[in-house]
Design a protein around this motif. Structure first.
Motif, PDB file in Angstrom:
ATOM      1  N   TRP A  56      73.998  52.349  78.217  1.00 42.44           N
ATOM      2  CA  TRP A  56      74.250  52.854  76.803  1.00 42.44           C
ATOM      3  C   TRP A  56      74.968  54.321  76.818  1.00 42.44           C
ATOM      4  O   TRP A  56      76.212  54.402  76.226  1.00 42.44           O
ATOM      5  CB  TRP A  56      73.001  52.738  75.973  1.00 42.44           C
ATOM      6  CG  TRP A  56      73.415  52.970  74.576  1.00 42.44           C
ATOM      7  CD1 TRP A  56      73.699  52.176  73.685  1.00 42.44           C
ATOM      8  CD2 TRP A  56      73.158  54.588  74.008  1.00 42.44           C
ATOM      9  NE1 TRP A  56      74.067  53.004  72.397  1.00 42.44           N
ATOM     10  CE2 TRP A  56      73.508  54.235  72.777  1.00 42.44           C
ATOM     11  CE3 TRP A  56      72.816  55.766  74.488  1.00 42.44           C
ATOM     12  CZ2 TRP A  56      73.580  55.262  71.666  1.00 42.44           C
ATOM     13  CZ3 TRP A  56      72.830  56.678  73.480  1.00 42.44           C
ATOM     14  CH2 TRP A  56      73.155  56.493  72.208  1.00 42.44           C
ATOM     15  N   ARG A  57      74.513  55.275  77.625  1.00 38.77           N
ATOM     16  CA  ARG A  57      75.072  56.617  77.473  1.00 38.77           C
ATOM     17  C   ARG A  57      76.583  56.385  78.043  1.00 38.77           C
ATOM     18  O   ARG A  57      77.457  57.154  77.562  1.00 38.77           O
ATOM     19  CB  ARG A  57      74.325  57.544  78.334  1.00 38.77           C
ATOM     20  CG  ARG A  57      72.926  57.926  77.616  1.00 38.77           C
ATOM     21  CD  ARG A  57      72.163  58.696  78.318  1.00 38.77           C
ATOM     22  NE  ARG A  57      70.906  58.960  77.721  1.00 38.77           N
ATOM     23  CZ  ARG A  57      69.791  59.827  78.349  1.00 38.77           C
ATOM     24  NH1 ARG A  57      69.889  60.088  79.551  1.00 38.77           N
ATOM     25  NH2 ARG A  57      68.717  60.070  77.578  1.00 38.77           N
ATOM     26  N   PHE A  58      76.916  55.758  79.398  1.00 37.94           N
ATOM     27  CA  PHE A  58      78.086  55.399  79.993  1.00 37.94           C
ATOM     28  C   PHE A  58      78.877  55.039  78.838  1.00 37.94           C
ATOM     29  O   PHE A  58      80.353  55.383  78.793  1.00 37.94           O
ATOM     30  CB  PHE A  58      77.963  54.674  81.090  1.00 37.94           C
ATOM     31  CG  PHE A  58      79.309  54.485  81.796  1.00 37.94           C
ATOM     32  CD1 PHE A  58      79.810  55.202  82.483  1.00 37.94           C
ATOM     33  CD2 PHE A  58      79.626  53.046  81.707  1.00 37.94           C
ATOM     34  CE1 PHE A  58      80.948  55.274  83.295  1.00 37.94           C
ATOM     35  CE2 PHE A  58      81.020  52.989  82.391  1.00 37.94           C
ATOM     36  CZ  PHE A  58      81.599  54.138  83.315  1.00 37.94           C
ATOM     37  N   LYS A  59      78.463  53.833  77.926  1.00 39.63           N
ATOM     38  CA  LYS A  59      79.679  53.284  77.102  1.00 39.63           C
ATOM     39  C   LYS A  59      79.777  54.189  75.988  1.00 39.63           C
ATOM     40  O   LYS A  59      80.996  54.428  75.584  1.00 39.63           O
ATOM     41  CB  LYS A  59      78.867  52.179  76.764  1.00 39.63           C
ATOM     42  CG  LYS A  59      78.812  50.817  77.492  1.00 39.63           C
ATOM     43  CD  LYS A  59      78.069  49.618  76.802  1.00 39.63           C
ATOM     44  CE  LYS A  59      77.772  48.527  77.900  1.00 39.63           C
ATOM     45  NZ  LYS A  59      77.127  47.520  77.129  1.00 39.63           N
ATOM     46  N   VAL A  60      79.061  55.034  75.670  1.00 40.57           N
ATOM     47  CA  VAL A  60      79.112  55.959  74.605  1.00 40.57           C
ATOM     48  C   VAL A  60      80.044  57.180  74.995  1.00 40.57           C
ATOM     49  O   VAL A  60      81.335  57.474  74.512  1.00 40.57           O
ATOM     50  CB  VAL A  60      77.844  56.767  74.198  1.00 40.57           C
ATOM     51  CG1 VAL A  60      78.262  57.808  73.416  1.00 40.57           C
ATOM     52  CG2 VAL A  60      77.225  55.761  73.338  1.00 40.57           C
ATOM     53  N   VAL A  61      79.805  57.489  76.265  1.00 43.41           N
ATOM     54  CA  VAL A  61      80.914  58.577  76.851  1.00 43.41           C
ATOM     55  C   VAL A  61      82.368  57.866  77.143  1.00 43.41           C
ATOM     56  O   VAL A  61      83.531  58.753  76.757  1.00 43.41           O
ATOM     57  CB  VAL A  61      80.461  59.092  78.269  1.00 43.41           C
ATOM     58  CG1 VAL A  61      81.338  60.049  78.873  1.00 43.41           C
ATOM     59  CG2 VAL A  61      79.139  59.926  78.002  1.00 43.41           C
ATOM     60  N   TRP A  66      87.881  57.569  75.208  1.00 38.74           N
ATOM     61  CA  TRP A  66      88.928  56.643  74.551  1.00 38.74           C
ATOM     62  C   TRP A  66      89.482  57.117  73.142  1.00 38.74           C
ATOM     63  O   TRP A  66      90.514  57.265  72.910  1.00 38.74           O
ATOM     64  CB  TRP A  66      88.793  55.197  74.636  1.00 38.74           C
ATOM     65  CG  TRP A  66      89.347  54.373  73.818  1.00 38.74           C
ATOM     66  CD1 TRP A  66      90.412  53.621  73.863  1.00 38.74           C
ATOM     67  CD2 TRP A  66      89.093  54.198  72.215  1.00 38.74           C
ATOM     68  NE1 TRP A  66      91.011  53.028  72.886  1.00 38.74           N
ATOM     69  CE2 TRP A  66      90.232  53.398  71.758  1.00 38.74           C
ATOM     70  CE3 TRP A  66      88.300  54.434  71.216  1.00 38.74           C
ATOM     71  CZ2 TRP A  66      90.286  52.946  70.232  1.00 38.74           C
ATOM     72  CZ3 TRP A  66      88.273  54.047  70.012  1.00 38.74           C
ATOM     73  CH2 TRP A  66      89.196  53.225  69.525  1.00 38.74           C
ATOM     74  N   ALA A  67      88.530  57.568  72.399  1.00 36.79           N
ATOM     75  CA  ALA A  67      88.868  57.987  70.992  1.00 36.79           C
ATOM     76  C   ALA A  67      89.583  59.378  70.902  1.00 36.79           C
ATOM     77  O   ALA A  67      90.543  59.571  70.437  1.00 36.79           O
ATOM     78  CB  ALA A  67      87.518  58.159  70.176  1.00 36.79           C
ATOM     79  N   LEU A  68      89.091  60.290  71.874  1.00 36.95           N
ATOM     80  CA  LEU A  68      89.717  61.426  72.210  1.00 36.95           C
ATOM     81  C   LEU A  68      91.325  61.436  72.613  1.00 36.95           C
ATOM     82  O   LEU A  68      92.431  62.015  72.312  1.00 36.95           O
ATOM     83  CB  LEU A  68      89.018  62.253  73.101  1.00 36.95           C
ATOM     84  CG  LEU A  68      89.796  63.818  73.545  1.00 36.95           C
ATOM     85  CD1 LEU A  68      89.662  64.682  71.989  1.00 36.95           C
ATOM     86  CD2 LEU A  68      88.795  64.480  74.384  1.00 36.95           C
ATOM     87  N   PRO A 152      92.911  50.735  66.589  1.00 37.39           N
ATOM     88  CA  PRO A 152      93.507  52.056  66.900  1.00 37.39           C
ATOM     89  C   PRO A 152      94.462  52.034  68.057  1.00 37.39           C
ATOM     90  O   PRO A 152      95.121  52.866  68.124  1.00 37.39           O
ATOM     91  CB  PRO A 152      92.115  52.874  66.884  1.00 37.39           C
ATOM     92  CG  PRO A 152      91.036  52.104  65.955  1.00 37.39           C
ATOM     93  CD  PRO A 152      91.258  50.676  66.430  1.00 37.39           C
ATOM     94  N   THR A 153      93.957  51.435  69.156  1.00 34.53           N
ATOM     95  CA  THR A 153      94.736  51.346  70.294  1.00 34.53           C
ATOM     96  C   THR A 153      96.129  50.731  69.979  1.00 34.53           C
ATOM     97  O   THR A 153      97.230  51.318  70.554  1.00 34.53           O
ATOM     98  CB  THR A 153      93.988  50.474  71.418  1.00 34.53           C
ATOM     99  OG1 THR A 153      92.786  50.901  71.608  1.00 34.53           O
ATOM    100  CG2 THR A 153      94.777  50.477  72.573  1.00 34.53           C
ATOM    101  N   SER A 154      96.442  49.683  68.989  1.00 34.61           N
ATOM    102  CA  SER A 154      97.637  49.180  68.876  1.00 34.61           C
ATOM    103  C   SER A 154      98.328  50.028  68.044  1.00 34.61           C
ATOM    104  O   SER A 154      99.505  50.249  68.183  1.00 34.61           O
ATOM    105  CB  SER A 154      97.540  47.871  68.184  1.00 34.61           C
ATOM    106  OG  SER A 154      98.649  47.299  67.577  1.00 34.61           O
ATOM    107  N   MET A 155      97.498  50.868  67.100  1.00 30.52           N
ATOM    108  CA  MET A 155      98.262  51.980  66.372  1.00 30.52           C
ATOM    109  C   MET A 155      98.923  53.230  66.851  1.00 30.52           C
ATOM    110  O   MET A 155      99.782  53.607  67.040  1.00 30.52           O
ATOM    111  CB  MET A 155      97.356  52.444  65.284  1.00 30.52           C
ATOM    112  CG  MET A 155      97.695  53.376  64.164  1.00 30.52           C
ATOM    113  SD  MET A 155      96.577  53.755  62.857  1.00 30.52           S
ATOM    114  CE  MET A 155      97.505  54.725  61.976  1.00 30.52           C
TER     115      MET A 155
END
Length: 457
Positions: A56-61, A66-68, A152-155
């Protein structure tokens, strides 16, 4: 005489090793098994499985990284554009991705609704007439997570490609995204939650053509669609530009464009969910002869003059708009807002049922925080009135170019609808429990679970 000859057979033991078969009644068997686990026997295989907390922590990181990256690439792409074209560039990008971003937000909120209902005493599956195979909040959050990643990736790809001169590749990004979503929605094979997609499409068809008796999911979803009219408005303009091959052409003069903000199709799209809801009320009156259905139909009819009077701003003289049409539009907006607010509190929610909301069958953080606190009800009633007025004001035509303001008001309207769902479903559950004792409901559920034929919704 009860000894198992197989356990004493020398063929089942290696030289110098302990017996592979251990009698649980014999002392020392545990230690022998421990020796077996610690031995270097080829039968012993060690597997390293990461803990769920680590995953779970790995997915959050990974998600934050990705968001950054998306924010950094998008910001740099916008800064590459010239100042005179930057605002129009953002406006067009927002036009294509605004509908899907708002849909993603609504799916997240619906998952929260389902989670709260699952923690409490409200049987939402009974309210919506769902079987035990329906999607839970976990599946809804999984879908919303994928939407949060894909859109957001497509945007970001659109912003990056267009700012670097790859106009044709940039134009293909929203087109491919819309086609992919349409194909997933109508995909006829038993993947991607086929039964749920079929249930959604069937309900949308019943909303558009209310020829059959109206069920609770029909007008419940129709009410949600009235809060998402901005999504349909931008969706119509986006598809129109894709059909006319005007994607990634920021030099278009919007007032005279085929898919501009002054076209007559926009008020028609805005009013369509209200007309569908009005027809549902008329159909319900035909089936039940209840006068409250006519009063509810009158409520939705008050939204029609608000939308069309606002659209007249670009089709009448400025003096006529200021002296006659604008005061008439303000008057109709006040009537629609107050009528809708009154109906929410007294009919959809039924204040008598407020004392049961957030009353969970087992203790939880939300029940401790909210249940029995008067400020919750004051907040819900007050915010509903303010957001009702703000949503009616958003239907004004002069706000179409202020995309940030419109997006903010639309997101606030979805939050209002999100809290509306709690009380609306709670009220419907109270009606079911009053009309059918809990013993009868449990008996029906047992019959449903024991049935060989199921309907996956």
């Amino acid at each position: 005489m009860f000894d198992n000859p197989a356990t004493n057979s020398p063929h089942l033991r290696k030289s110098g090793s302990k017996s592979l078969f251990v009698d649980p009644g014999v002392n020392g068997s545990v230690s022998e098994m421990g020796d077996l686990k610690g031995s270097s026997s080829p039968l012993h295989i060690t597997t390293m499985v990461p803990s769920p907390i680590f995953l779970w922590r790995f997915k959050v990181v990974l998600f934050l990284f990705w968001a950054l990256c998306c924010c950094k690439i998008g910001w740099d792409s916008v800064m590459r554009m010239s100042i005179d074209l930057r605002d129009l560039f953002l406006y067009e990008a927002f036009l294509y991705y605004n509908p899907l971003l708002l849909v993603t937000m609504m799916v997240w909120l619906w998952g929260v609704n389902l989670w709260v209902f699952s923690q409490g005493s409200v049987n939402y599956s009974k309210v919506f007439d769902l079987d035990h195979n329906h999607l839970t909040h976990r599946e809804m959050w999984k879908c919303s997570m994928w939407l949060t990643i894909i859109v957001p990736t497509s945007m970001t790809a659109y912003l990056y490609l267009y700012s670097h001169g790859e106009v044709s590749l940039a134009a293909s990004q929203p087109v491919l995204l819309y086609i992919a979503f349409a194909l997933v929605l109508i995909f006829p094979f038993d993947i991607f939650y086929l039964s749920t997609r079929y249930f959604l499409l069937r309900t949308l068809w019943r909303i558009a053509f209310p020829l059959q008796p109206i069920t609770f999911p029909d007008f419940f979803l129709a009410d949600i669609l009235t809060s998402m009219v901005k999504v349909f408005s931008d969706l119509e303009r986006s598809v129109c530009r894709m059909v006319h091959r005007q994607v990634a052409t920021i030099a278009w003069f919007e007032a005279d464009a085929v898919c501009g903000s002054h076209q007559i199709a926009i008020p028609l799209v805005l009013v369509f969910p209200y007309i569908c809801r009005l027809l549902q009320c008329l159909r319900q009156y035909k089936d039940t002869k209840e006068k409250s259905s006519l009063l509810n139909a009158l409520k939705y009819s008050t939204a029609v003059p608000v939308i069309f009077l606002s659209a007249l701003k670009y089709h009448v003289m400025a003096d006529s708009w200021t002296s006659f049409y604008r005061p008439l539009w303000l008057f109709s907006s006040v009537i629609n807002s107050l009528y809708s607010f009154y109906w929410d509190v007294t009919r959809d929610w039924d204040l008598s049922g407020f004392t049961k909301i957030f009353k969970f069958s087992r203790p939880s953080y939300i029940s401790t925080l909210l249940y029995g606190r008067q400020w919750v009800y004051f907040w819900v009633i007050g915010s509903n009135l303010v957001l009702r007025c703000a949503w009616t004001y958003k239907l004004s035509a002069h706000l179409r170019h202020n995309y940030i303001t419109v997006f903010t008001i639309t997101a606030m309207e979805m939050l209002r609808r999100f809290q509306w769902i709690f009380f609306r479903v709670e009220n419907e559950w109270n009606k079911i429990t009053k009309s059918h004792p809990m013993g009868e409901i449990s008996l029906e559920e047992d019959k449903l679970l024991g049935s060989t034929t199921t309907h996956d919704v």
